[in-house]
Design an enzyme around this catalytic site. Structure first.
Site, short mmCIF file in Angstrom:
data_model
loop_
_atom_site.label_atom_id
_atom_site.label_comp_id
_atom_site.label_asym_id
_atom_site.label_seq_id
_atom_site.Cartn_x
_atom_site.Cartn_y
_atom_site.Cartn_z
N HIS A 61 1.00 -1.07 0.01
CA HIS A 61 -0.02 -0.17 -0.05
C HIS A 61 0.58 1.65 -0.20
O HIS A 61 2.04 1.17 -0.23
CB HIS A 61 -0.65 0.13 0.74
CG HIS A 61 -0.41 -0.15 2.83
ND1 HIS A 61 0.23 -0.94 3.21
CD2 HIS A 61 0.86 0.75 3.62
CE1 HIS A 61 1.07 -0.60 4.29
NE2 HIS A 61 0.96 0.65 4.72
N HIS A 146 4.83 6.32 -2.60
CA HIS A 146 6.42 5.12 -1.56
C HIS A 146 5.11 4.09 -1.68
O HIS A 146 4.53 3.98 -0.55
CB HIS A 146 7.17 5.66 -1.43
CG HIS A 146 7.56 4.98 0.36
ND1 HIS A 146 7.39 5.81 1.16
CD2 HIS A 146 7.55 3.76 1.25
CE1 HIS A 146 7.43 5.83 1.99
NE2 HIS A 146 7.45 4.26 2.57
#
Length: 229
Positions: A61, A146
């Site tokens: 995620h 990220h």
């Protein structure tokens, strides 16, 4: 993590009546990586050697805002914030770029792939500002979009940089997720999700502040189960 430490009955696994409500929840707002993209990232993870602990593909995620210690009775406030912060946001076209390390110098602890999308930074900033206005604790790290691929648990070699030229997805919702730490790794439970549909028309009703099926039923049972890593 700060907060009251609850005492659980070792035989039944239950907390004394009323005690679970004092537990602190470890939460984060996130954009979940879909299975098709996670499968591609898993191929990159397979290249790791040594003491790298790979993040399970189902848990990949982008963290938008992290809340390390939230009182259970503030959960509804965070659901309302999720609705408000996403109300005027449309679907996000996420593009994955190259891999990197945190920290980049010396011995890194995290291996990640960078993510980009128009509107991603403002969404994260809105959520973080909302959390601060609620008086809740967040980390003090600047937002860098990220996907964490692995964490190092001992000596391990670096991989040469990898680039994902055509990898990405359209994110249609934001999730509010609880993380329960275990020795074998974290367990993630989605408590609520907020659809990214853009600005509603004047006649649209406000979204319901509901949790996903089973989340509400499991919340009391899971409260306090988090262990310090």
């Amino acid at each position: 993590m700060t907060g009251t430490k609850s005492t659980r009955n070792r035989r039944t696994g239950r907390f004394p009546q009323g005690e679970a409500s004092d537990a602190r929840l470890r939460l984060f707002y996130a954009l979940k990586v879909p299975d098709t993209v996670a499968a591609e990232l898993a191929q990159a993870q397979a290249k790791l050697r040594g003491n790298w602990r790979r993040v399970e593909p189902s848990q990949l995620h982008i963290t938008l805002a992290y809340l390390p210690g939230v009182p259970a009775d503030r959960l509804d406030d965070l659901k309302r914030l999720g609705v408000q912060a996403t109300r005027a946001v449309g679907p996000l076209d996420i593009q994955l770029r190259g891999t990197g390390y945190f920290p980049n110098e010396g011995s890194p602890r995290v291996w990640f792939v960078k993510a980009e999308a128009a509107g991603l930074d403002p969404l994260a900033e809105a959520l973080r500002a909302g959390v601060a206005e609620l008086g809740l604790e967040t980390d003090d790290k600047a937002f860098k979009a990220h996907v964490t691929l692995a964490r190092k648990k001992g000596p391990a070699p670096r991989l040469p940089p990898l680039v994902f030229e055509d990898a990405g997805w359209t994110a249609g919702h934001v999730s509010l997720v609880r993380s329960v730490l275990r020795k074998t790794g974290p367990i993630y439970q989605t408590l609520s999700r907020f659809e990214l549909r853009g600005a509603p028309s004047a006649g649209d009703a406000a979204p319901d502040l509901t949790t996903e099926p089973s989340a509400q039923a499991n919340l009391a049972q899971l409260a306090g189960a988090q262990e310090n890593s």
